[in-house]
Design a protein around this motif. Sequence first.
Motif, PDB file in Angstrom:
ATOM      1  N   PHE A   1     -24.369   1.229  27.348  1.00  0.00           N
ATOM      2  CA  PHE A   1     -24.507   1.461  25.912  1.00  0.00           C
ATOM      3  C   PHE A   1     -25.796   2.211  25.567  1.00  0.00           C
ATOM      4  O   PHE A   1     -26.171   2.291  24.394  1.00  0.00           O
ATOM      5  N   SER A   2     -26.462   2.750  26.581  1.00  0.00           N
ATOM      6  CA  SER A   2     -27.705   3.485  26.364  1.00  0.00           C
ATOM      7  C   SER A   2     -27.440   4.987  26.387  1.00  0.00           C
ATOM      8  O   SER A   2     -26.311   5.434  26.587  1.00  0.00           O
ATOM      9  N   GLU A   3     -28.495   5.759  26.217  1.00  0.00           N
ATOM     10  CA  GLU A   3     -28.421   7.214  26.281  1.00  0.00           C
ATOM     11  C   GLU A   3     -29.285   7.705  27.434  1.00  0.00           C
ATOM     12  O   GLU A   3     -30.348   7.145  27.707  1.00  0.00           O
ATOM     13  N   ALA A   4     -28.823   8.742  28.110  1.00  0.00           N
ATOM     14  CA  ALA A   4     -29.583   9.303  29.230  1.00  0.00           C
ATOM     15  C   ALA A   4     -30.797  10.060  28.714  1.00  0.00           C
ATOM     16  O   ALA A   4     -30.748  10.718  27.660  1.00  0.00           O
TER      17      ALA A   4
ATOM     18  N   LEU B   1     -37.033  -5.996  15.325  1.00  0.00           N
ATOM     19  CA  LEU B   1     -36.298  -5.774  16.564  1.00  0.00           C
ATOM     20  C   LEU B   1     -35.075  -4.920  16.265  1.00  0.00           C
ATOM     21  O   LEU B   1     -34.171  -5.333  15.527  1.00  0.00           O
ATOM     22  N   ASN B   2     -35.059  -3.710  16.798  1.00  0.00           N
ATOM     23  CA  ASN B   2     -33.952  -2.784  16.593  1.00  0.00           C
ATOM     24  C   ASN B   2     -33.051  -2.770  17.826  1.00  0.00           C
ATOM     25  O   ASN B   2     -33.539  -2.756  18.958  1.00  0.00           O
ATOM     26  N   MET B   3     -31.761  -2.744  17.595  1.00  0.00           N
ATOM     27  CA  MET B   3     -30.782  -2.664  18.680  1.00  0.00           C
ATOM     28  C   MET B   3     -29.940  -1.412  18.475  1.00  0.00           C
ATOM     29  O   MET B   3     -29.354  -1.216  17.408  1.00  0.00           O
ATOM     30  N   ARG B   4     -29.896  -0.581  19.512  1.00  0.00           N
ATOM     31  CA  ARG B   4     -29.144   0.666  19.453  1.00  0.00           C
ATOM     32  C   ARG B   4     -28.022   0.615  20.481  1.00  0.00           C
ATOM     33  O   ARG B   4     -28.260   0.470  21.670  1.00  0.00           O
ATOM     34  N   ILE B   5     -26.790   0.755  19.985  1.00  0.00           N
ATOM     35  CA  ILE B   5     -25.610   0.741  20.845  1.00  0.00           C
ATOM     36  C   ILE B   5     -24.962   2.109  20.786  1.00  0.00           C
ATOM     37  O   ILE B   5     -24.584   2.587  19.716  1.00  0.00           O
ATOM     38  N   ASN B   6     -24.839   2.736  21.959  1.00  0.00           N
ATOM     39  CA  ASN B   6     -24.254   4.060  22.061  1.00  0.00           C
ATOM     40  C   ASN B   6     -22.876   3.951  22.692  1.00  0.00           C
ATOM     41  O   ASN B   6     -22.732   3.581  23.860  1.00  0.00           O
ATOM     42  N   LEU B   7     -21.836   4.279  21.916  1.00  0.00           N
ATOM     43  CA  LEU B   7     -20.457   4.267  22.409  1.00  0.00           C
ATOM     44  C   LEU B   7     -20.004   5.634  22.898  1.00  0.00           C
ATOM     45  O   LEU B   7     -18.855   5.796  23.296  1.00  0.00           O
ATOM     46  N   GLY B   8     -20.917   6.603  22.869  1.00  0.00           N
ATOM     47  CA  GLY B   8     -20.552   7.956  23.262  1.00  0.00           C
ATOM     48  C   GLY B   8     -20.183   8.089  24.724  1.00  0.00           C
ATOM     49  O   GLY B   8     -19.393   8.972  25.083  1.00  0.00           O
ATOM     50  N   ASN B   9     -20.754   7.220  25.573  1.00  0.00           N
ATOM     51  CA  ASN B   9     -20.423   7.304  27.001  1.00  0.00           C
ATOM     52  C   ASN B   9     -18.953   6.995  27.245  1.00  0.00           C
ATOM     53  O   ASN B   9     -18.285   7.683  28.019  1.00  0.00           O
TER      54      ASN B   9
END
Length: 301
Positions: free
Chosen positions: A42-45, A63-71
């Motif tokens: 769920f991260s970004e490269a 506290l920020n949470m970043r979820i990346n569904l692009g992968n």
Amino acid sequence: MSLRPFLNRLAPSGRFWIISLPYLWLGLFFLLPFVFVLKISFSEAELAIPPYTPMFEWVDSVLNMRINLGNYQWLLEDPLYLQAYWNSIRMAFISTLLCLLIGYPMAYAIARAPKHLQPAWLLLVLLPSWTSFLIRVYAWMGLLSNNGIINNALMGLGLVDAPLTMINTNFAVYVGVVYSYLPFLVLPLYANLVKHDTTLLEAAADLGASRTKTFFTITLPLSINGMVAGAMLVFIPVVGEFVIPELLGGTETIMIGKVLWQEFFSNRDWPVASALAVIMVLILLVPIALFHHFQSKEVSR
């Protein structure tokens, strides 16, 4: 009033500790690494060490949470990854069928052999596994190459005029997979066949049934659990196989294990590689559940 009975109820029993050890092992060496891989998916490269953005960030006491569904979206849109999944499942399925066709007669012959000869036959099945897996695959490279033993023997006998192209093909991959994983099917199938009640076969013969009919009506149905258990032991690891397709397969042999290696080490795109691994685990949940179901039935017999 004594507190001893109350304390005895609170204290964990020996059964609890025996059962908890396997779960602790699975938690440390399967569940926890899988959680890390899931988080990376769920991260970004990015160009950093490690090469991905953090999922959680502490900024100004927030506290920020970043979820990346692009992968995952990228995997579904790119036909290369879909083709890799399909090739892996297809190759694992065909390899499992070939192992069944070759392994069932072997397991049946060992189970019906005299008791004093069965350990020797089983030893012959296991003997190649005593050698390094990598060395055995390299040996097949020498056997299947254009200047290998097989081609030289065929040309020496006059059966072919030119070397046959066997290395760097899907044929070579199937040969390597079947050779390497055949014991994983033979052993559980033998364990099933050797427990069959031979009086059933004698009764069928007394009633006039032929050996062929007896096999298809008694032996084969009773061995279904062993067949499924052995087939899943072959199918599940072959889906993620990397070494055999890399050494024996060609550029057109695209399997998910090979793509995973390229994404991790060549492209250093850990998020996409982690997403690939997560989807592969989800795909394998079905055969894993089947294996657990039929293995439980086999143990309870």
